[in-house]
Design an enzyme around this catalytic site. Structure first.
Site, PDB file in Angstrom:
ATOM      1  CB  SER A  18      -0.928   0.097   1.019  1.00 59.57           C
ATOM      2  OG  SER A  18      -0.450   0.149   2.291  1.00 59.57           O
ATOM      3  CG  HIS A  45      -4.356  -2.420   1.675  1.00 63.10           C
ATOM      4  ND1 HIS A  45      -3.906  -3.046   2.769  1.00 63.10           N
ATOM      5  CD2 HIS A  45      -3.677  -1.129   1.870  1.00 63.10           C
ATOM      6  CE1 HIS A  45      -3.152  -2.580   3.505  1.00 63.10           C
ATOM      7  NE2 HIS A  45      -3.014  -1.087   3.067  1.00 63.10           N
ATOM      8  CG  ASP A 136      -4.095  -6.705   3.593  1.00 63.65           C
ATOM      9  OD1 ASP A 136      -4.441  -7.902   3.833  1.00 63.65           O
ATOM     10  OD2 ASP A 136      -4.558  -6.004   2.595  1.00 63.65           O
TER      11      ASP A 136
END
Length: 201
Positions: A18, A45, A136
């Site tokens: 990200s 993301h 994540d």
């Protein structure tokens, strides 16, 4: 290798990131050849704005770069980009998009995709976690290892935002901790090993 509608056993590399991910994606792709027989899936993301990676990254790679659409056939020697506001799954050799399952808080789209790969993809899996906030992808690394996949985290001193690779490393399920350039070398080595073992090399 033409796999349209047939083989579903080539390697997939999921590159999850990200914040700061663009730096890692470009450095990685610049060091990968366009004909190694691997599909690269970039799971960035972003949640609140449209991705532009499919417009930026073609300048960094010889491989075609595609924004993923529902039911898109997964093919090697391509770079695929997840669209915003979607969870990504695989089934029957195709991508499947679903509404994002975690609309608030830190997204977990990388974790969702890696778990789908572990359950449904027949070929070799390589999970790469690069620069980004939060963690994540980390929760899915054990599952990737359990199906014989390879897990890689970006070396923290090379990441613009080290939270995500740091979370991955902390799981104890990371095989390699490398710079984006070295990650490319590891992916290429694994791709060659897969070709040799299947009699293609």
């Amino acid at each position: 290798m033409d796999v349209a509608g047939t083989a579903r056993d080539f390697p997939i590399v999921c590159v999850g990131g990200s914040a700061g991910g663009l730096d890692a994606y470009t450095r990685l792709l610049r060091h990968l050849p366009g004909d190694m027989g691997v599909a690269i899936v970039i799971v960035n993301h972003v949640r609140t704005f449209a991705t532009q990676l499919h417009e930026i990254l073609p300048g960094c790679t010889a491989m075609p770069v595609q924004l993923i659409t529902d039911h898109l056939l997964i093919r090697p020697n391509r770079v695929f980009i997840i669209p915003e506001q979607r969870d990504l799954h695989v089934l029957g050799g195709n991508f499947h998009l679903k509404p994002i399952s975690k609309p608030r808080g830190w997204p977990d789209v990388i974790t969702v995709f890696l778990r789908s790969l572990a359950e449904h993809w027949e070929g070799k899996l390589i999970a790469v976690i690069v620069s980004g906030y939060d963690g994540d992808g980390a929760a899915a690394l054990r599952g990737i290892k359990e199906v014989g996949g390879i897990t890689i985290a970006q070396r923290l001193d090379t990441a613009l935002q080290p939270d995500m690779p740091e979370s991955a490393i902390a799981t104890g399920f990371v095989d390699f901790v490398q710079s984006p350039e070295d990650i490319a070398g590891t992916i290429l080595r694994i791709a060659r090993e897969v070709k040799e073992s299947s009699g293609q090399g």
